[in-house]
Design a protein around this motif. Structure first.
Motif, short mmCIF file in Angstrom:
data_model
loop_
_atom_site.label_atom_id
_atom_site.label_comp_id
_atom_site.label_asym_id
_atom_site.label_seq_id
_atom_site.Cartn_x
_atom_site.Cartn_y
_atom_site.Cartn_z
N GLY A 55 0.80 -1.22 0.00
CA GLY A 55 0.00 0.00 0.00
C GLY A 55 0.83 1.27 0.00
N TRP A 56 2.09 1.16 0.40
CA TRP A 56 2.97 2.33 0.41
C TRP A 56 3.29 2.80 -1.01
CZ3 TRP A 56 7.74 2.06 -1.96
CH2 TRP A 56 8.22 0.79 -2.24
N GLN A 57 3.29 1.90 -1.98
CA GLN A 57 3.69 2.26 -3.34
C GLN A 57 2.77 3.27 -4.01
OE1 GLN A 57 4.14 -1.80 -4.80
NE2 GLN A 57 6.37 -1.57 -4.75
N ARG A 99 13.60 0.25 0.88
CA ARG A 99 13.71 1.10 2.07
C ARG A 99 14.48 2.38 1.75
NH1 ARG A 99 14.36 -3.91 4.82
NH2 ARG A 99 16.63 -3.68 4.85
N LEU A 100 15.59 2.23 1.03
CA LEU A 100 16.37 3.40 0.66
C LEU A 100 15.60 4.30 -0.30
CD1 LEU A 100 19.92 1.79 0.35
CD2 LEU A 100 19.09 3.33 2.15
N ALA A 101 14.82 3.69 -1.18
CA ALA A 101 14.01 4.48 -2.13
C ALA A 101 12.94 5.27 -1.39
CB ALA A 101 13.39 3.57 -3.18
N VAL A 102 12.26 4.64 -0.43
CA VAL A 102 11.23 5.33 0.35
C VAL A 102 11.87 6.51 1.08
CG1 VAL A 102 9.71 5.15 2.37
CG2 VAL A 102 9.66 3.38 0.61
N HIS A 103 12.98 6.25 1.76
CA HIS A 103 13.68 7.31 2.49
C HIS A 103 14.08 8.43 1.54
CE1 HIS A 103 16.58 9.00 5.45
NE2 HIS A 103 17.18 9.36 4.34
N GLY A 104 14.75 8.07 0.45
CA GLY A 104 15.25 9.07 -0.50
C GLY A 104 14.15 9.87 -1.17
N LYS A 121 3.27 22.16 7.43
CA LYS A 121 4.10 21.57 8.48
C LYS A 121 3.54 20.23 8.95
CE LYS A 121 6.07 22.83 12.96
NZ LYS A 121 6.17 23.93 13.92
N TYR A 122 2.23 20.13 9.12
CA TYR A 122 1.66 18.88 9.64
C TYR A 122 1.85 17.71 8.67
CZ TYR A 122 -2.58 20.04 6.90
OH TYR A 122 -3.46 20.36 5.91
N VAL A 123 1.87 17.96 7.37
CA VAL A 123 2.14 16.90 6.40
C VAL A 123 3.62 16.53 6.45
CG1 VAL A 123 2.14 16.25 3.96
CG2 VAL A 123 0.24 17.57 4.89
N CYS A 124 4.47 17.53 6.51
CA CYS A 124 5.91 17.29 6.58
C CYS A 124 6.26 16.49 7.84
CB CYS A 124 6.65 18.62 6.56
SG CYS A 124 8.42 18.46 6.27
N THR A 125 5.63 16.82 8.95
CA THR A 125 5.87 16.09 10.20
C THR A 125 5.45 14.63 10.06
OG1 THR A 125 5.58 18.10 11.50
CG2 THR A 125 5.31 16.02 12.67
N LYS A 126 4.30 14.39 9.44
CA LYS A 126 3.81 13.02 9.23
C LYS A 126 4.79 12.23 8.36
CE LYS A 126 0.03 11.65 9.99
NZ LYS A 126 -0.45 10.86 11.14
N LEU A 127 5.28 12.85 7.29
CA LEU A 127 6.21 12.16 6.39
C LEU A 127 7.58 11.97 7.05
CD1 LEU A 127 5.29 13.81 2.98
CD2 LEU A 127 4.70 11.50 3.79
N ALA A 128 7.99 12.93 7.88
CA ALA A 128 9.26 12.78 8.60
C ALA A 128 9.19 11.56 9.53
CB ALA A 128 9.58 14.04 9.39
N LYS A 129 8.03 11.33 10.12
CA LYS A 129 7.86 10.14 10.97
C LYS A 129 8.04 8.86 10.16
CE LYS A 129 4.87 7.79 14.22
NZ LYS A 129 5.37 6.52 13.77
N VAL A 130 7.53 8.85 8.93
CA VAL A 130 7.71 7.68 8.07
C VAL A 130 9.20 7.48 7.78
CG1 VAL A 130 7.21 6.67 5.79
CG2 VAL A 130 5.42 7.90 7.04
N VAL A 131 9.90 8.57 7.49
CA VAL A 131 11.34 8.47 7.23
C VAL A 131 12.05 7.89 8.45
CG1 VAL A 131 13.45 9.82 6.81
CG2 VAL A 131 11.39 10.29 5.50
N VAL A 132 11.66 8.32 9.64
CA VAL A 132 12.27 7.79 10.87
C VAL A 132 11.95 6.30 11.03
CG1 VAL A 132 12.21 7.90 13.40
CG2 VAL A 132 12.41 10.00 12.06
N ASP A 133 10.69 5.93 10.84
CA ASP A 133 10.29 4.53 10.99
C ASP A 133 11.06 3.61 10.04
OD1 ASP A 133 8.46 5.20 12.96
OD2 ASP A 133 6.72 5.14 11.63
N VAL A 134 11.17 4.02 8.79
CA VAL A 134 11.91 3.21 7.82
C VAL A 134 13.41 3.31 8.08
CG1 VAL A 134 12.45 2.95 5.36
CG2 VAL A 134 10.10 3.36 6.08
N GLY A 135 13.87 4.50 8.46
CA GLY A 135 15.29 4.71 8.69
C GLY A 135 15.85 3.91 9.84
N LYS A 136 15.01 3.61 10.82
CA LYS A 136 15.49 2.79 11.94
C LYS A 136 16.02 1.45 11.46
CE LYS A 136 11.58 3.23 14.26
NZ LYS A 136 10.53 3.12 15.28
#
Length: 172
Positions: A55-57, A99-104, A121-136
């Motif tokens: 579903g992420w695609q 994972r690298l593609a999602v992050h990038g 800002k609220y959209v950017c914050t939501k997407l930053a959380k995704v980057v953190v989740d995948v980046g872990k």
């Protein structure tokens, strides 16, 4: 016309992309402008996409496709990304390249759009959380520059928006 929501068995990635896009448009339409049945169908489609490992695609593709997307559509699509990829098993099931593609891709979407005020800002914050989740899962072995990227995302997320942007108060 009325969006057509297909049974899961018939869903290809292209039709999934089209359905998520249509559902996002329906769900972000002004109150009263869409029938209750259509809202229910669109909501069910979004919920179904959130449960799919792939579903992420379509969500990422929608974000990539149009920098001027309505902020409500951006947020709904960001929520789909977050719901799919916050599950450790689903994020871990992605290949290293995915994972690298999602992050990038998210980084490449957020930085210029936030800088040019095309993303609230609220959209950017939501997407930053995704980057953190995948980046872990990618740091440090797969992505040594992860922490520098997170620092940049924190800086751009903290930037205040002008008072008239997206109909919100400063810092929204």
């Amino acid at each position: 016309g009325r969006p057509c929501f297909l049974p899961e068995i018939l869903v290809t990635m292209a039709s999934l992309l089209q359905q998520l896009s249509q559902a996002a448009q329906v769900l972000s339409a002004p109150s009263g402008s869409v029938s209750t049945d259509l809202l229910r169908e669109a909501s069910a489609m979004v919920m179904e996409i959130k449960t799919r490992p792939d579903g992420w695609q379509p969500a990422l593709t929608i974000l990539q496709s149009d920098p001027s997307l309505d902020s409500n559509v951006q947020f709904l699509v960001a929520t789909v990304l977050e719901e799919v990829l916050k599950k450790p098993a689903q994020a871990a099931a992605l290949s290293t390249e995915q994972r690298l593609a999602v992050h990038g891709e998210l980084y490449n979407i957020m930085v210029p759009r936030r800088a040019s005020r095309q993303m609230p800002k609220y959209v950017c914050t939501k997407l930053a959380k995704v980057v953190v989740d995948v980046g872990k899962l990618t740091f440090p072995s797969e992505h040594p520059g992860y922490m520098a990227d997170i620092y940049t995302l924190c800086q751009i997320t903290a930037q205040a928006m002008p008072p008239d942007a997206f109909g919100a108060a400063p810092g929204a």
